[in-house]
Design a protein around this motif. Structure first.
Motif, mmCIF file in Angstrom:
data_model
loop_
_atom_site.group_PDB
_atom_site.id
_atom_site.type_symbol
_atom_site.label_atom_id
_atom_site.label_comp_id
_atom_site.label_asym_id
_atom_site.label_seq_id
_atom_site.Cartn_x
_atom_site.Cartn_y
_atom_site.Cartn_z
ATOM 1 N N ARG A 251 31.416 22.575 34.878
ATOM 2 C CA ARG A 251 32.609 21.755 35.096
ATOM 3 C C ARG A 251 32.435 20.491 34.271
ATOM 4 N NH1 ARG A 251 32.554 20.430 40.645
ATOM 5 N NH2 ARG A 251 31.576 18.446 40.155
ATOM 6 N N SER A 252 33.397 20.222 33.383
ATOM 7 C CA SER A 252 33.348 19.064 32.504
ATOM 8 C C SER A 252 34.387 18.049 32.939
ATOM 9 C CB SER A 252 33.616 19.505 31.059
ATOM 10 O OG SER A 252 33.918 18.393 30.234
ATOM 11 N N MET A 253 34.033 16.772 32.883
ATOM 12 C CA MET A 253 34.959 15.710 33.238
ATOM 13 C C MET A 253 34.958 14.651 32.149
ATOM 14 S SD MET A 253 35.013 13.181 36.578
ATOM 15 C CE MET A 253 33.845 11.997 35.885
ATOM 16 N N VAL A 254 36.163 14.217 31.759
ATOM 17 C CA VAL A 254 36.312 13.076 30.865
ATOM 18 C C VAL A 254 37.333 12.142 31.489
ATOM 19 C CG1 VAL A 254 35.710 14.366 28.789
ATOM 20 C CG2 VAL A 254 38.102 14.228 29.504
ATOM 21 N N THR A 255 37.233 10.864 31.174
ATOM 22 C CA THR A 255 38.171 9.870 31.691
ATOM 23 C C THR A 255 39.284 9.662 30.677
ATOM 24 O OG1 THR A 255 36.380 8.763 32.876
ATOM 25 C CG2 THR A 255 38.425 7.537 32.592
ATOM 26 N N ALA A 256 40.525 9.789 31.154
ATOM 27 C CA ALA A 256 41.693 9.631 30.292
ATOM 28 C C ALA A 256 42.343 8.279 30.562
ATOM 29 C CB ALA A 256 42.689 10.765 30.547
ATOM 30 N N ALA A 257 43.459 8.026 29.886
ATOM 31 C CA ALA A 257 44.184 6.771 30.071
ATOM 32 C C ALA A 257 44.605 6.613 31.519
ATOM 33 C CB ALA A 257 45.417 6.762 29.163
ATOM 34 N N GLY A 258 44.562 5.364 31.989
ATOM 35 C CA GLY A 258 44.927 5.098 33.373
ATOM 36 C C GLY A 258 43.849 5.491 34.351
ATOM 37 N N ASP A 259 42.608 5.647 33.866
ATOM 38 C CA ASP A 259 41.469 6.015 34.712
ATOM 39 C C ASP A 259 41.674 7.366 35.403
ATOM 40 O OD1 ASP A 259 40.044 3.736 34.071
ATOM 41 O OD2 ASP A 259 40.986 2.568 35.668
ATOM 42 N N ASP A 264 37.667 20.293 32.714
ATOM 43 C CA ASP A 264 37.648 21.592 32.051
ATOM 44 C C ASP A 264 36.637 22.487 32.744
ATOM 45 O OD1 ASP A 264 39.459 20.683 30.203
ATOM 46 O OD2 ASP A 264 38.015 20.496 28.557
ATOM 47 N N ALA A 265 36.918 23.783 32.728
ATOM 48 C CA ALA A 265 35.930 24.790 33.098
ATOM 49 C C ALA A 265 35.455 25.462 31.813
ATOM 50 C CB ALA A 265 36.541 25.815 34.046
ATOM 51 N N ARG A 266 34.156 25.784 31.738
ATOM 52 C CA ARG A 266 33.595 26.325 30.504
ATOM 53 C C ARG A 266 32.230 26.909 30.820
ATOM 54 N NH1 ARG A 266 30.501 21.354 27.814
ATOM 55 N NH2 ARG A 266 29.015 23.052 27.792
ATOM 56 N N ASN A 287 29.282 22.866 41.122
ATOM 57 C CA ASN A 287 30.393 23.555 40.481
ATOM 58 C C ASN A 287 30.295 25.044 40.795
ATOM 59 O OD1 ASN A 287 28.079 23.739 38.542
ATOM 60 N ND2 ASN A 287 29.564 24.945 37.375
ATOM 61 N N ALA A 288 31.367 25.766 40.478
ATOM 62 C CA ALA A 288 31.417 27.211 40.710
ATOM 63 C C ALA A 288 31.036 27.545 42.151
ATOM 64 C CB ALA A 288 30.521 27.948 39.725
ATOM 65 N N VAL A 289 31.754 26.945 43.100
ATOM 66 C CA VAL A 289 31.528 27.208 44.521
ATOM 67 C C VAL A 289 31.777 28.685 44.797
ATOM 68 C CG1 VAL A 289 32.349 26.680 46.848
ATOM 69 C CG2 VAL A 289 32.115 24.844 45.157
#
Length: 347
Positions: A251-259, A264-266, A287-289
């Motif tokens: 499980r991938s996380m990035v911070t976008a505009a507006g916090d 993504d899953a990969r 991840n992947a519960v």
């Protein structure tokens, strides 16, 4: 062991690939609207419901579900003098253990296997030192809990379903080394108790899907390691990504505009990447519960919905349309709704 080391180990931030999460997820007070499409209907069984209050009037907080029908959690005694660890099932409620309030008990690392419940218990001793002790109790029947060992070292807990792992007839956990070096102690004891074995492993790791380890050192590449074979796999990731993995899914996380957080899953090698739709908040360091689902909360109509993203079908499935407190571990997800706790087994 000094008073400080167990406190350091038990106070470790719940970090996995840089993702920080609370033990129990509480939705923020100010909801944000989401433009995510309406999710598919849930294929899961109807939730199992249990009162959030014990018959004696004490508030009950579940910490682990062995199944949708069997939970373990804490409740104070009616007079407030002690903390109780309770097991709740269709057959009735059973007190497993209690400690006086002055012991500052923490119940950690729950897991279950072959009809037995295992957990770690940290508490203050009369001299002010802390000890962490490993326990076992049957999920069914009146037998009293037994202590397997008090030799847990500087045990580290991440609020992960892999904090304690049952494999090969032993209970496994990780601990910090005595010198704070960039190593991990891999510790285990027989499920019946006895001497603890300790192996030093290079790097800072936590358990994931057995027998693999996942690195938790932000100063080193994110790595999956198999201590049995010596294999190490560096996980492909961008600098801005915060990633948590099993050997199969990440499980991938990035911070976008507006916090806002984008997920993504990969796979660990970066392949089969897909965006999980919606304005989401992950509720677990794992991840992947159940090997298949990513669990989030998302806002709809000024309410916090609990959803599961199916890694096999890419469908976003609603577990409940309105929740404020939710958690998941070992394939079961649960949430507070009205005056009850509700649970669904995803396995």
């Amino acid at each position: 062991m000094s008073n400080l080391r167990p406190l350091i180990a038990l106070a470790v931030a719940l970090t996995a690939g840089g993702v920080l999460l609370a033990t129990v997820h509480r939705s923020p007070e100010a909801p944000r609207a989401t433009s995510a499409p309406a999710p598919a209907p849930t294929p899961f069984a109807a939730p199992v419901s249990v009162s959030a209050e014990l018959p004696d009037g004490a508030d009950y907080t579940p910490l682990f579900y062995a199944s949708a029908e069997v939970s373990v959690g804490t409740a104070p005694t009616p007079d407030g003098s002690a903390d109780r660890l309770m097991l709740r099932a269709k057959a009735g409620d059973r007190e497993l253990h209690r400690l006086a309030k002055g012991r500052y008990a923490q119940f950690l690392g729950f897991t279950a296997a072959e009809g037995q419940l295992y957990w770690a218990e940290s508490s203050a001793l009369a001299d002010g030192a802390y000890e962490t002790r490993l326990w076992r109790a049957p999920l069914d029947g009146p037998a009293a809990p037994v202590s397997l060992t008090g030799d847990m070292g500087a045990a580290v807990f991440f609020d992960s379903e892999y904090d304690l792992v049952i494999a090969d007839g032993r209970v496994h956990w990780v601990a910090a080394p005595p010198d704070d070096g960039a190593r991990t102690e891999l510790r285990s004891v027989a499920v019946t108790g006895g001497p603890v074995t300790t192996t030093s492993f290079e790097g800072r790791f936590r358990h994931t899907t057995w027998p693999w380890l996942l690195s938790v050192d932000d100063t080193a590449p994110l790595t999956l390691a198999n201590p049995r074979t010596g294999e190490r796999r560096v996980v492909t990731k961008a600098a801005a990504e915060q990633v948590v993995c099993t050997p199969v899914w990440c499980r991938s996380m990035v911070t976008a505009a507006g916090d806002r957080f984008l997920f993504d899953a990969r796979h660990p090698d970066g392949s089969d990447r897909r965006r999980i739709p919606g304005d989401l908040t992950a509720i677990t360091v794992d991840n992947a519960v159940a090997g298949r689902y990513e669990i989030f909360t998302t806002y709809r109509d000024e309410r916090s919905a609990l959803v599961a993203y199916d890694l096999q079908t890419s469908a976003l499935l609603t577990l409940t349309a309105d929740t404020g407190v939710s958690a998941t571990r070992a394939g079961v997800v649960w949430w507070h709704e009205g005056d009850a706790w509700k649970s669904v087994d995803l396995r």
